[in-house]
Design a protein around this motif. Structure first.
Motif, PDB file in Angstrom:
ATOM      1  N   MET A 426       0.846  -1.194   0.000  1.00  0.00           N
ATOM      2  CA  MET A 426       0.000   0.000   0.000  1.00  0.00           C
ATOM      3  C   MET A 426       0.883   1.246   0.000  1.00  0.00           C
ATOM      4  N   THR A 427       0.578   2.170  -0.906  1.00  0.00           N
ATOM      5  CA  THR A 427       1.413   3.349  -1.101  1.00  0.00           C
ATOM      6  C   THR A 427       0.540   4.593  -1.120  1.00  0.00           C
ATOM      7  N   LEU A 428       0.987   5.628  -0.411  1.00  0.00           N
ATOM      8  CA  LEU A 428       0.289   6.906  -0.423  1.00  0.00           C
ATOM      9  C   LEU A 428       0.546   7.595  -1.760  1.00  0.00           C
ATOM     10  N   LYS A 443       7.202   4.608  -5.150  1.00  0.00           N
ATOM     11  CA  LYS A 443       6.508   3.365  -4.841  1.00  0.00           C
ATOM     12  C   LYS A 443       7.251   2.627  -3.737  1.00  0.00           C
ATOM     13  N   SER A 502      -2.013  -1.129   6.879  1.00  0.00           N
ATOM     14  CA  SER A 502      -2.798   0.015   6.405  1.00  0.00           C
ATOM     15  C   SER A 502      -2.185   1.336   6.851  1.00  0.00           C
ATOM     16  N   PRO A 505       1.613   3.191   4.499  1.00  0.00           N
ATOM     17  CA  PRO A 505       1.737   4.306   3.554  1.00  0.00           C
ATOM     18  C   PRO A 505       1.747   5.669   4.233  1.00  0.00           C
ATOM     19  N   LEU A 506       1.046   5.808   5.369  1.00  0.00           N
ATOM     20  CA  LEU A 506       1.040   7.072   6.088  1.00  0.00           C
ATOM     21  C   LEU A 506       2.406   7.347   6.711  1.00  0.00           C
ATOM     22  N   GLY A 509       4.802   8.210   3.877  1.00  0.00           N
ATOM     23  CA  GLY A 509       4.520   9.544   3.369  1.00  0.00           C
ATOM     24  C   GLY A 509       4.988  10.630   4.325  1.00  0.00           C
ATOM     25  N   LEU A 615      -8.680   4.117  -4.834  1.00  0.00           N
ATOM     26  CA  LEU A 615      -7.846   4.584  -3.729  1.00  0.00           C
ATOM     27  C   LEU A 615      -8.560   4.361  -2.404  1.00  0.00           C
ATOM     28  N   CYS A 654      -5.951  11.328   3.123  1.00  0.00           N
ATOM     29  CA  CYS A 654      -4.809  10.560   2.594  1.00  0.00           C
ATOM     30  C   CYS A 654      -5.364   9.392   1.785  1.00  0.00           C
ATOM     31  N   SER A 656      -4.506   6.062  -0.482  1.00  0.00           N
ATOM     32  CA  SER A 656      -3.464   5.063  -0.755  1.00  0.00           C
ATOM     33  C   SER A 656      -3.979   4.023  -1.741  1.00  0.00           C
ATOM     34  N   ASP A 658      -2.581   0.103  -3.678  1.00  0.00           N
ATOM     35  CA  ASP A 658      -1.548  -0.883  -4.008  1.00  0.00           C
ATOM     36  C   ASP A 658      -1.236  -0.670  -5.481  1.00  0.00           C
TER      37      ASP A 658
END
Length: 1205
Positions: A426-428, A443, A502, A505-506, A509, A615, A654, A656, A658
């Motif tokens: 999972m990416t922001l 990424k 989960s 990503p936060l 970021g 997202l 925010c 996020s 994948d």
């Protein structure tokens, strides 16, 4: 008796000890309810356990004895010897072994039975058979370790309650009714119904394929009729899943093969037929109930060996069919030649005393050797093995050699989403803060890659609203980010998040803008935490400002209170839930501004927009609550929550995802250009799946998701989970490119459906949930980095870099290898056809047999095999990846190839036979066997060493002294005198004619004429045949080596890039070296019957002329025939991948006119059933309401229900 347990309490129910203990069948219905729908006291009562004390040791031992250990069944492993014997179980091998036995038996009854040399041909064939079987058996020795990996996933030790005490027991000894305690880092040892759950989060990726940790609780939720059901119930924990956070207690409801992971093992073990492939669903259609394990026995074949026919690749099936055809043809030719030879009384000119029938038996064995392509299995095995090695350069590890060419014929790639098409991380990627949108680049988990930018691309790291949003998100998280050594490469360090996936990503970021968890947590210590719950839909933390944030973490966070000992609330969760609690929102400068209802609506529109892009959106909010907390220290959690979570200030959003892997979009496009359809099968929600599919062009702009995407609930409508009819499934899979919310059984059904329609399917995956479909598909593709050992064990090939793009490269390589196989099969078959025809012509024309069995073996295996193998390494043609995949039923040898085999074989036969005939005339002065061995023959032709023409001066006849006196010892009734016989030469007496003189010639009155009296003439006749054979042998080897270059292409001339294949150049050098070794090495040349020193210099010229003429005529045929070669159609990338035409058993497409024969041959395909996509599919949707539109999915994101499970 203890009181009945209540939801969330720690009290339990204890059954009477006299009750009969019976384990309820998984999914059993109690009042119409399933296990996860029953109250915990009901479940504990059914399993006759006790929440407070657990089972007694005696009771546990009894249940263990009755139900067996908590382990997965393992199929009996196939030994190397068994695999070796399986390789011998083919028609070609049977024929070769029959030839070995027949040849050895005949030699054993002959005059040279005691000579080892007599059995050389039988020994040589046996060696070839053994080498081929050994290579194939060793290559596939480790091909079935999937269930071993499944077992290794289970935790070896588990904490249970036994007799009221917590003890650690071996996980394999757990029984139903055991009370199990779970903690962070544990592996769930069996399927559990949760009794208590304290912030328990379990990663179920191995079952669902989705990376998100799943929050667990002990609540009972009965699904609303018509609403989509979750793949895993929230109050269940399943065997082999990892506990990521929190703690819990559960009762064991299933062990071993009755667990969910056990049902997958049953699928891996089950029969491969359609009926056996998917076990029947448990009663009641329980979502947590495993499928019933198959009890069918493994099929056995010849002599009790495992039946491997069902798992054969298309190439193996086609080669098996070809072998049967060749076997019938070989038997027919042998019988026909034997009958003809015996009928005309053909005898061996070198051993005229041998009976005709026995000589023809030897000839039949020779024909068998010539007709059966001994080197074909070995050649294919070596080509595929070499292909496996070359695949490593493309980051592809082949576990089964036949999978190399199978991938080249793949017409559909069924792929999982998470970790295959996407990163699995999972990416922001987007933010919304201060009424402004931002993009987050980079990424993965590396915070040093990428940044936060505004829409124009300018850096936004220092913007107050951005920092406030990410800071509060970080302060409301329990996840840390650290650099750790890569276990596979100690010299490399990678960024690894520890905690809730989960939140990762936060955290990443935040670190991209310079905020780290360690620094913020040290500056703003946490004093209160309210964990996320499914009812609250948010997590809350409270931090304290000891001496002002400005001095602790510069630059200061504008939204955090600077007052010493003040408290700040940080909230993270579902956007619509948090917005209801917000009264203000931070502006671009980080200052709170009043938030009206219109402002909330604007924020919700942004949420909808982000959700429609697949997202996952989280809202971040904050609130300053002063120096005193608004609740008592011993207040209940809900009271704490309600006292703080109101009047919040929205920091931002925010979003996020994948993300798709780099290059995946191009790989999908290249697949479509190659006529390969990509189908995404995922456990994710339909809206998310559609968005990802659009991003990577699986669903194109001109395609409607309503027609190309489906929820898997359409496959199994109704509470019972029963699948719709095969015909309906086939209609759905014919055009659907995206399947969402898929269970393992769904993936298997989809693959089976595609196979019924004639597609060659490749299934990619990385989780345990993918293993059954990986094993069932013609080609299973596992991920090497992120893939589980289970998936790898069930697969045929592994992507070592987890890159979907490598599949496209592998497809191209597979197609090139298959084209090479076709080339060397054509080459080998034309060689064998020519060998048979040459021997057949010798028999029917009464010419001495041109070749001995051992010479044929040497030709095929020593001088022809290296060039044949080299043809398998031919580089690909420019249009390789522009053509449609070849149909599954397409034979290896196409009709136009058969014509080429016959034509080239006849050209080779005529050229070499003519060379042999010329050599017979040159060395023997005759062509036919009867003429060469005729007793009345008076002369034998021979070329002297330096003569330019044959000299016919050897007189076979002799004059020996005799007497006409009947009393003389020299008497002969046919004694000729000068007076009685005109044979006397004028002026010569008998003394002038005889070659053998006698001491006493008193009784000699004349001389007698003997036709074959000269031993030199006998020697000439005896050696003339072997000389002709030697010259013809040399000519054939040269011709085959030249033909190897012409066979590099079915269309291009031999002069086009003649030496572009290094392997071919080396092979020809090897073949030539083998030829000259056989000709000049003493002993070997005698064994092979080659007498190179007797053919004179002009024998080499005759051999060269025959070889050159053969190449010229083969090239002429190629030029004439290339216009008639059936070419594979080009894949049309402008059309839907559903329109790719494939060969299936069925009617021609409607667009093919009955009178158009050519079109009918080229278009035996099913067109896409568009009518089904509109009518039948809509009727299913209307009745079952299992599919959701993109708009509905977007709204479900707001309330947090679509948190990827």
């Amino acid at each position: 008796m203890a009181p009945l347990v209540t939801e969330g309490s720690g009290m339990g129910h204890k059954a009477g000890s006299s009750a009969v203990i019976t384990e309820p069948e998984e999914g059993s219905v109690h009042g119409g309810l399933r296990i996860h729908e029953k109250s915990i006291q009901t479940v504990v009562g059914e399993f006759q356990s006790d929440v407070d004390n657990g089972l007694s040791a005696a009771e546990a031992a009894k249940r263990l004895e009755e139900n067996g250990r908590n382990e997965l069944d393992k199929p009996p492993s196939v030994s190397l010897l068994t695999l070796f014997l399986i390789q011998l179980n083919s028609v070609i091998m049977y024929l070769l072994m029959a030839a070995v036995v027949a040849s050895a038996a005949i030699k054993a009854t002959g005059p040279d039975a005691s000579s080892f040399i007599s059995y050389i041909d039988s020994i040589a064939i046996s060696i070839i058979v053994l080498i081929n079987a050994t290579i194939a058996a060793v290559t596939e020795k480790n091909s079935n370790d999937a269930l071993e990996a499944l077992s290794s996933l289970q935790s070896p030790v588990t904490t249970v309650l036994r007799d009221g005490e917590e003890i650690s027991v071996e996980s394999a000894t757990l029984v139903v009714g055991d009370i199990v305690k779970l903690g962070t880092g544990n592996v769930v040892p069996a399927d559990l119904r949760l009794i208590t759950a304290n912030d328990l989060r379990v990663n179920e990726m191995l079952l669902t394929g989705e990376p998100e940790d799943v929050a667990k609780n002990n609540k009972v939720k009965i699904a609303t009729p018509g609403s989509p059901e979750k793949l895993t119930a929230d109050n269940m924990a399943f065997s082999s899943c990892n506990v990521k956070a929190g703690a819990g207690v559960g009762i064991v409801v299933a062990t071993g093969m009755k667990t969910r992971v056990g049902s997958i093992a049953a699928l891996l073990n089950g029969d491969s037929s359609d009926d056996a492939g998917t076990p029947a669903p448990a009663a009641g259609g329980d979502v947590e109930a495993p499928a019933v394990a198959s009890t069918k026995q493994k099929k056995t074949g010849c002599c009790g060996l495992p039946d491997t026919k069902a798992g054969q690749s298309p190439l193996q099936e086609n080669l098996e069919k070809l072998a049967v055809q060749l076997g019938y043809m070989a038997i027919a030719v042998c019988i026909a030649v034997f009958i003809v030879g015996v009928a005309i009384g053909t005898k061996d000119p070198e051993q005229p005393d041998t009976p005709s029938w026995l000589f023809m038996v030897l000839v039949a064995v020779t024909l068998t050797v010539a007709a059966i392509p001994e080197g074909l299995p070995l050649c294919v095995t070596i080509a595929l093995s070499s292909g496996c090695k070359s695949m490593l350069d493309e980051k592809v590890l082949m576990r089964k050699i036949a999978a190399v060419e199978t991938l080249g014929s793949a017409s559909i790639i069924c792929t999982d989403k998470t970790g295959t098409l996407t990163e699995g991380k999972m990416t922001l990627v987007k933010m919304h803060a201060g009424s402004e949108d931002f993009n987050v680049t980079g990424k993965g988990f590396d915070p040093t890659v990428g940044a936060v930018n505004d829409i124009s691309g300018s850096p936004a790291n220092s913007k107050p609203a951005v920092r406030a949003t990410l800071a509060s998100a970080l302060l409301c998280s329990n996840t840390t980010l650290q650099q750790e050594q890569d276990p596979e490469n100690p010299d490399v360090k990678t960024w690894v998040p520890r905690g809730n996936s989960s939140e990762a990503p936060l955290v990443v970021g935040a670190q991209k803008v310079g905020l780290t968890f360690e620094e913020l947590d040290g500056a703003l210590p946490r004093v209160v935490e309210i964990p996320f719950s499914s009812s609250r839909k948010m997590m809350v933390t409270v931090t304290k400002t000891p001496a002002g944030i400005a001095s602790n973490t510069p630059p200061p966070l504008a939204h955090v209170s600077q007052e010493p000992d003040s408290h700040t609330v940080h909230v993270k969760g579902a956007p619509n839930y948090i917005l209801e609690k917000c009264s203000h929102m931070l502006d671009a400068d980080g200052k709170p501004q009043p938030l009206s209802q219109a402002g909330k609506d604007e924020v919700l529109k942004t949420v909808d927009n982000l959700s429609s892009q697949a997202l996952r959106v989280l809202a971040i909010a904050t609130k300053s609550i002063g120096t005193k907390l608004p609740f008592d220290e011993d207040a209940e959690t809900d009271d704490k929550f309600s006292s703080m979570v109101h009047g919040l200030t929205l920091c931002g959003l925010c979003a996020s995802i994948d993300p798709e892997r780099d290059g995946v979009k191009d790989a999908v496009r290249e697949s479509r250009e190659a006529g390969v359809r990509v189908v995404m099968i995922t456990g994710d929600y339909l809206g998310t799946a559609i968005a990802i599919a659009k991003n990577i062009n699986i669903i194109r702009e001109n395609e409607s998701p309503e027609e190309t995407a489906s929820d898997c609930g359409a496959l199994r409508p109704g509470k019972g989970g029963k699948y719709i009819a095969n015909e309906e499934i086939d209609k759905m899979t014919a055009h659907t490119s995206v399947f969402a919310r898929a269970k393992p059984e769904d993936k298997l059904e989809i693959v089976k459906s595609l196979q019924r329609q004639g597609w060659v399917s490749a299934m990619t995956g990385d989780g345990v949930n993918d293993a059954p479909a990986l094993q069932r598909a013609e080609i299973g593709v596992a991920m090497g980095l992120e893939g589980t050992e289970v998936a790898k064990g069930a697969s045929d090939m592994i992507l070592t870099d987890d890159n979907f793009c490598s599949i496209v490269k592998a497809i191209e390589k597979g197609r090139v290898i298959y084209a090479g196989i076709q080339k060397f099969v054509s080459f080998i078959m034309s060689v064998h056809f020519a060998e048979v025809m040459q021997i057949f012509l010798c028999i029917v024309s009464s010419v001495p047999v041109m070749r001995q069995p051992l010479q044929i073996l040497f030709l095929i295996l020593v001088t022809d095999l290296p060039p044949s193998i080299a043809l398998g390494f031919e580089p690909g043609e420019p249009m390789t990846m522009k053509r449609k995949p070849r149909p599954k039923t397409q034979p290896v040898v196409m009709p136009w190839m058969w014509r080429g085999i016959v034509a080239n074989g006849m050209i080779l036969t005529v050229c070499i036979f003519c060379t042999y005939i010329v050599c017979l005339w040159a060395y023997a002065g005759a062509f036919l066997s009867d003429d060469i061995t005729d007793e009345k023959r008076t002369q034998c032709a021979i070329w002297e060493n330096h003569a330019m023409k044959p000299t016919l001066k050897i007189d076979c006849a002799t004059w020996n002294p005799c007497s006409t006196n009947s009393n003389s010892t020299m008497f002969h009734e046919e004694c000729a005198t000068w007076m009685s016989q005109a044979q006397y030469v004028n002026g010569k007496t008998w003394k002038d004619l005889v070659t053998n003189t006698v001491k006493d010639d008193s009784d000699i009155t004349g001389a007698i004429w003997t036709p074959h009296g000269d031993k030199a003439c006998d020697l000439c006749i005896e050696t003339s045949i072997r000389r002709a054979r030697t010259a013809a042998f040399i000519s054939l080897v040269w011709a085959e080596n030249l033909r190897a270059y012409t066979s590099r292409s079915f269309e291009e001339g031999v002069w086009v890039k003649t030496f572009a294949n290094p392997s071919m150049n080396k092979a020809i050098l090897m073949a030539q070296a083998a030829l000259y070794t056989a000709l000049f090495l003493p002993g070997l040349n005698t064994v092979l019957g080659l007498y190179v020193y007797e053919i004179h210099w002009w024998g080499w010229i005759l051999a060269a002329m025959g070889a050159i003429m053969c190449m010229i005529f083969c090239e002429i045929y190629k030029m004439v025939s290339k216009n008639f070669i059936g070419k594979e159609g080009l894949a049309d990338e402008s059309t839907s991948p559903d329109d790719v035409s494939i060969n299936v058993i069925g009617e021609p497409s409607p667009e093919v006119s009955k009178g158009d024969k050519d079109s009918e041959l080229q278009a035996m395909s099913f067109s896409s059933p568009k009518s089904f996509s509109v009518s039948s599919r809509k009727s299913i949707d209307a009745s079952m309401q299992v599919r959701r539109s993109t708009d509905l999915t977007a709204k479900s994101f707001r309330d947090g229900s679509v948190s990827m499970q």
